[in-house]
Structures are given as C-alpha cells and as structure tokens.
Write a protein that holds these residues in place. Structure first.
Motif, PDB file in Angstrom:
ATOM      1  N   LEU A  20      -0.912   0.159   9.406  1.00  0.00           N
ATOM      2  CA  LEU A  20      -2.155  -0.540   9.104  1.00  0.00           C
ATOM      3  C   LEU A  20      -3.332   0.007   9.897  1.00  0.00           C
ATOM      4  O   LEU A  20      -4.439   0.137   9.370  1.00  0.00           O
ATOM      5  N   SER A  21      -3.110   0.319  11.166  1.00  0.00           N
ATOM      6  CA  SER A  21      -4.188   0.851  11.996  1.00  0.00           C
ATOM      7  C   SER A  21      -4.679   2.184  11.453  1.00  0.00           C
ATOM      8  O   SER A  21      -5.896   2.398  11.283  1.00  0.00           O
ATOM      9  N   ILE A  22      -3.764   3.089  11.172  1.00  0.00           N
ATOM     10  CA  ILE A  22      -4.151   4.415  10.667  1.00  0.00           C
ATOM     11  C   ILE A  22      -4.783   4.294   9.282  1.00  0.00           C
ATOM     12  O   ILE A  22      -5.815   4.911   8.998  1.00  0.00           O
ATOM     13  N   ALA A  23      -4.177   3.487   8.424  1.00  0.00           N
ATOM     14  CA  ALA A  23      -4.717   3.322   7.066  1.00  0.00           C
ATOM     15  C   ALA A  23      -6.125   2.740   7.105  1.00  0.00           C
ATOM     16  O   ALA A  23      -7.019   3.197   6.376  1.00  0.00           O
ATOM     17  N   ALA A  24      -6.345   1.739   7.948  1.00  0.00           N
ATOM     18  CA  ALA A  24      -7.654   1.086   8.011  1.00  0.00           C
ATOM     19  C   ALA A  24      -8.732   2.054   8.481  1.00  0.00           C
ATOM     20  O   ALA A  24      -9.845   2.084   7.934  1.00  0.00           O
TER      21      ALA A  24
END
Length: 269
Positions: A87-91
C-alpha cells in the motif's frame, strides 16, 4: 476453407471479449474505494497524503486499486511482503499520476529488498565494457521492474519534508521512460511546450551541476547533477516534499512540474 475462417472468427471474438472484460475490470477498479483499514495504512505510512485535496482522494483510491491488481510485489533477500509495503509503495507511485492520464503501462513487477542492495551495471566506453558493482537504494529498469530498498522507501515516505523519496525517484524514471527514452523529458501535458521544458530543465540542470561542483548548497539533491534523467527524478522528489523551497529557488522548474502533474503541492496544508 470455411473451417479456417470460422476458427479465425472465433479467435478474434475471444480476443475482443477479453479486451472488453479487461476494460470493464479496469473501469471498476478505478471507480472503487479503499476499505477503511487499507486507507488507514496508507495515511499512516505516507503522511504526505493527509494533505491531498479531498477532490483527489477518490481518484487516488481507484488508481491504488488498479496498481495493486496489476503489479506483483516480490520480496528479495528474505523479505516477506506485507500489506504496508504494497500500500505504501502503490500510494506513492499513484500520487505521481493521480491527476493525469499517464499510467505505468509497462510495469508488472516491484522487487523489495530489506535495505540497500548491490547492483551490477555495464558501462560502455567505445568498445570497452566495464562492469561495476554499486550499492543502491532503488533502481528503475525500462519496461520494469522497479527495485526498492524497503528501509529507504519506508523512511522516505514517513519523512515527507526532507526532499528524499526513493519511490518518487524511481517511479519518476518509469514516467520518463514512457516517452521511449529515459532522458529527463517525460510525456508532457498537452498544454506544455517541449521547447519550454527543454529550456527550463537544461538551464536548471547546468546551474545545479555548477553548484554541486563548487560545493554550494542547492535545493536539489547533489545526485541530480549526474545526468538530465537523474535531475528530473530528483526534481520530482523536491516538488512533492519541498514545494515552497522549489518555488523560491527554481520557480520555472516548479511551474513545469505543476503543469506536468496537474498538482500544486505548495497549496496543500
């Protein structure tokens, strides 16, 4: 003959059906909202997004959902990929395209190392090819993959005011590559002029290189002096994390990036 034509017709029909099915799925993902628990992880791990204008939150949710559907995250050197990592990388990756029509069409894989990793690169000098091993916190390859140090990606997201963000940096390279060359000139907004972009960025790159060479402080990280493509990626980091400083010290660069991303981080509070 008619059997061959029938097979070709059925095959074409199957391809069309798959295309429309993929398009419907894409549309549904882009229209979706993140569950509350996932949104909480995003806001905790990427605090910059707490400042994102409300009008863009739904769009960001949908693009994160599409990114997670498209991209396979692979842990390296013992890394077990977690929901926070994904989620962190995607966001962060999706923030770069949240308000544009650009997308990471060539990317399918993100590799995650626990920390800085060793990388071998071939350097060409005429007919002489030299392999060098360097330690890196991130890499972006044409048509993928993106390779990241989780320690650095996590810290870069949590400290959203230092101008250093390895995810922004490597995904800026991915956007740059959409033009066909990773050369510091991405696919520009239709309202942008290539000549104006080139003038602004060439001038800023030369000025920055001069500051680095003479040891003077600069708003951009020194690594940006290693080449136009790195200067663009470093400028993207600065644009999102130190927008006021960038406006003050290199206003022309800020305005070009503002038009490229259709975003104004300096107004986020």
């Amino acid at each position: 003959m008619w059997i061959v034509l029938l097979i070709l017709f059925l095959g074409a029909g199957t391809l069309v059906a798959r295309h429309w099915s993929a398009q419907r799925l894409r549309k549904a993902l882009l229209a979706s909202e993140l569950p509350a628990d996932q949104r909480a992880i995003v806001l905790d791990s990427v605090p910059l997004l707490r400042k994102l204008p409300d009008a863009l939150r739904q769009t960001l949710d949908g693009k994160i959902a599409l990114f997670l559907h498209q991209i396979e995250f692979i842990g390296c050197d013992g890394v077990e990929v977690t929901e926070e990592m994904r989620l962190s990388i995607a966001a962060q990756a999706c923030l770069l395209v949240v308000n544009t029509g650009n997308w990471y069409v060539n990317l399918r894989t993100v590799l995650i190392y626990p920390g800085a990793f060793k990388s071998r690169r071939a350097e060409h000098n005429g007919y002489v090819v030299t392999e060098r091993e360097t330690v890196r916190t991130g890499e972006s390859w044409a048509r993928g993959p993106v390779v990241l140090s989780w320690a650095d990606a996590r810290q870069g997201a949590l400290d959203d005011m230092d101008g250093h963000n390895v995810v922004f940096h490597e995904f800026a390279h991915q956007l740059d590559d959409l033009s066909g060359h990773t050369d510091g000139v991405p696919v520009l907004d239709k309202k942008q002029s290539f000549a104006e972009w080139e003038r602004v960025f060439v001038t800023a790159f030369k000025a920055h290189s001069g500051k680095v060479e003479s040891g003077h402080p600069a708003v951009f990280d020194a690594y940006g002096a290693t080449g136009p493509e790195e200067f663009f990626a470093v400028a993207v980091e600065t644009f999102f994390e130190r927008p006021a400083d960038l406006q003050r010290e290199a206003g022309d660069v800020y305005r070009q990036l503002e038009r490229l991303f259709r975003l104004d981080p300096s107004s986020w509070t």
